[in-house]
Design an enzyme around this catalytic site. Sequence first.
Site, PDB file in Angstrom:
ATOM      1  N   HIS A   1     -71.215  24.731 -25.633  1.00 24.73           N
ATOM      2  CA  HIS A   1     -71.494  24.806 -27.074  1.00 24.73           C
ATOM      3  C   HIS A   1     -72.616  23.821 -27.443  1.00 24.73           C
ATOM      4  O   HIS A   1     -73.569  24.185 -28.135  1.00 24.73           O
ATOM      5  CB  HIS A   1     -70.203  24.490 -27.841  1.00 24.73           C
ATOM      6  CG  HIS A   1     -70.372  24.375 -29.323  1.00 24.73           C
ATOM      7  ND1 HIS A   1     -70.035  25.384 -30.192  1.00 24.73           N
ATOM      8  CD2 HIS A   1     -70.857  23.373 -30.091  1.00 24.73           C
ATOM      9  CE1 HIS A   1     -70.297  25.000 -31.428  1.00 24.73           C
ATOM     10  NE2 HIS A   1     -70.802  23.775 -31.399  1.00 24.73           N
ATOM     11  N   GLU A   2     -72.521  22.594 -26.951  1.00 27.55           N
ATOM     12  CA  GLU A   2     -73.535  21.585 -27.278  1.00 27.55           C
ATOM     13  C   GLU A   2     -74.890  21.957 -26.661  1.00 27.55           C
ATOM     14  O   GLU A   2     -75.940  21.788 -27.291  1.00 27.55           O
ATOM     15  CB  GLU A   2     -73.095  20.196 -26.800  1.00 27.55           C
ATOM     16  CG  GLU A   2     -71.865  19.649 -27.510  1.00 27.55           C
ATOM     17  CD  GLU A   2     -72.034  19.568 -29.027  1.00 27.55           C
ATOM     18  OE1 GLU A   2     -73.133  19.243 -29.494  1.00 27.55           O
ATOM     19  OE2 GLU A   2     -71.054  19.843 -29.735  1.00 27.55           O
TER      20      GLU A   2
ATOM     21  N   HIS B   1     -76.641  24.487 -28.803  1.00 29.04           N
ATOM     22  CA  HIS B   1     -77.340  23.919 -29.972  1.00 29.04           C
ATOM     23  C   HIS B   1     -78.770  23.515 -29.575  1.00 29.04           C
ATOM     24  O   HIS B   1     -79.711  23.698 -30.341  1.00 29.04           O
ATOM     25  CB  HIS B   1     -76.615  22.668 -30.489  1.00 29.04           C
ATOM     26  CG  HIS B   1     -75.485  22.937 -31.444  1.00 29.04           C
ATOM     27  ND1 HIS B   1     -75.613  23.744 -32.553  1.00 29.04           N
ATOM     28  CD2 HIS B   1     -74.209  22.476 -31.476  1.00 29.04           C
ATOM     29  CE1 HIS B   1     -74.454  23.782 -33.207  1.00 29.04           C
ATOM     30  NE2 HIS B   1     -73.585  23.024 -32.572  1.00 29.04           N
TER      31      HIS B   1
ATOM     32  N   GLU C   1     -73.094  26.903 -36.044  1.00 32.24           N
ATOM     33  CA  GLU C   1     -71.860  26.713 -35.291  1.00 32.24           C
ATOM     34  C   GLU C   1     -71.436  28.000 -34.595  1.00 32.24           C
ATOM     35  O   GLU C   1     -71.086  27.979 -33.419  1.00 32.24           O
ATOM     36  CB  GLU C   1     -70.734  26.223 -36.216  1.00 32.24           C
ATOM     37  CG  GLU C   1     -70.802  24.750 -36.533  1.00 32.24           C
ATOM     38  CD  GLU C   1     -70.996  23.910 -35.293  1.00 32.24           C
ATOM     39  OE1 GLU C   1     -70.158  24.009 -34.370  1.00 32.24           O
ATOM     40  OE2 GLU C   1     -71.987  23.184 -35.212  1.00 32.24           O
TER      41      GLU C   1
HETATM   42 ZN   LIG Z   1     -71.663  22.569 -32.898  1.00 37.88          ZN
END
Ligand SMILES: [Zn+2]
Length: 267
Positions: A134-135, A138, A197
């Site tokens: 997830h990071e 980003h 997100e």
């Molecule tokens: Zn996030």
Amino acid sequence: MGRSFKILPLIIAAVVILFQYLGSNKFRDPETGKVHRGALSSGDEAALGLQSYQEVLSTSDVVSSGPDVDLVTRVARRLIPATGDVANDFQWEVSVVRSPQVNAFCLPGGKIVVYTGIIPLAQNEAGLATVMGHEMAHATLHHGSQRLLKQGLMQTAMMGAAAATGSMDNGKRQMVMAALAGGAQFGILLPFSRDQESEADHTGLLYMARAGFDPHEAITFWERMSKSGGAHPPAFMSDHPSDGARIERLKEEMPKAQAAYEQAQSR
Ligand SMILES: [Zn+2]
């Protein structure tokens, strides 16, 4: 009595916004095909990311070896190739910081920091792959740069509005400015961060599946996170609200991730 509202500052602001927008950098998201704009070039982003990384490391208790470092490195080594061409110019690097903070992030250009405090919550390699995937998403999706552009455009708009209302009665002017700032916050920035997100969730899920981690573990992880919230939610939770809608979306995206996972298994 003169006019209390001036139009020229708004016209100037609009022209500046147009130039800021046209001068920005385009990024194509290979997972969705969508084109996004960001304030910085990939090179500038990477330079800023490296600088922040060095700053964080120089002021933190960096763990240089041991089981946590082995675990994080092992997961990173599998996730990195799963990001594909989008990160060809990234210089991936990962560090573990000893801290009770439940946190992890990936800076533009591919510098990853994992705090030891998140490891017990991650529970296993797949849980950690959920967080790190997830990071990393980003960063590969240039979310920081996109946010900077939006903030810059809004700042110009606010400056235009401030100048346009410069000769208004003070109380009235403050009301107008507060309404504009609130509108920008709730109408533009917050929905934008929710969109980012879910984009990071979606892309991170594909990364972990392609790396051979069971994508269903992502749902288990976010469910665990939402239970751990309580009165003092960890830092990671304040940036990553773990609501039911997010888990529902992940479930919808599961068939695609499952297919990627099976393909990874058969290799
Ligand atoms: Zn996030």
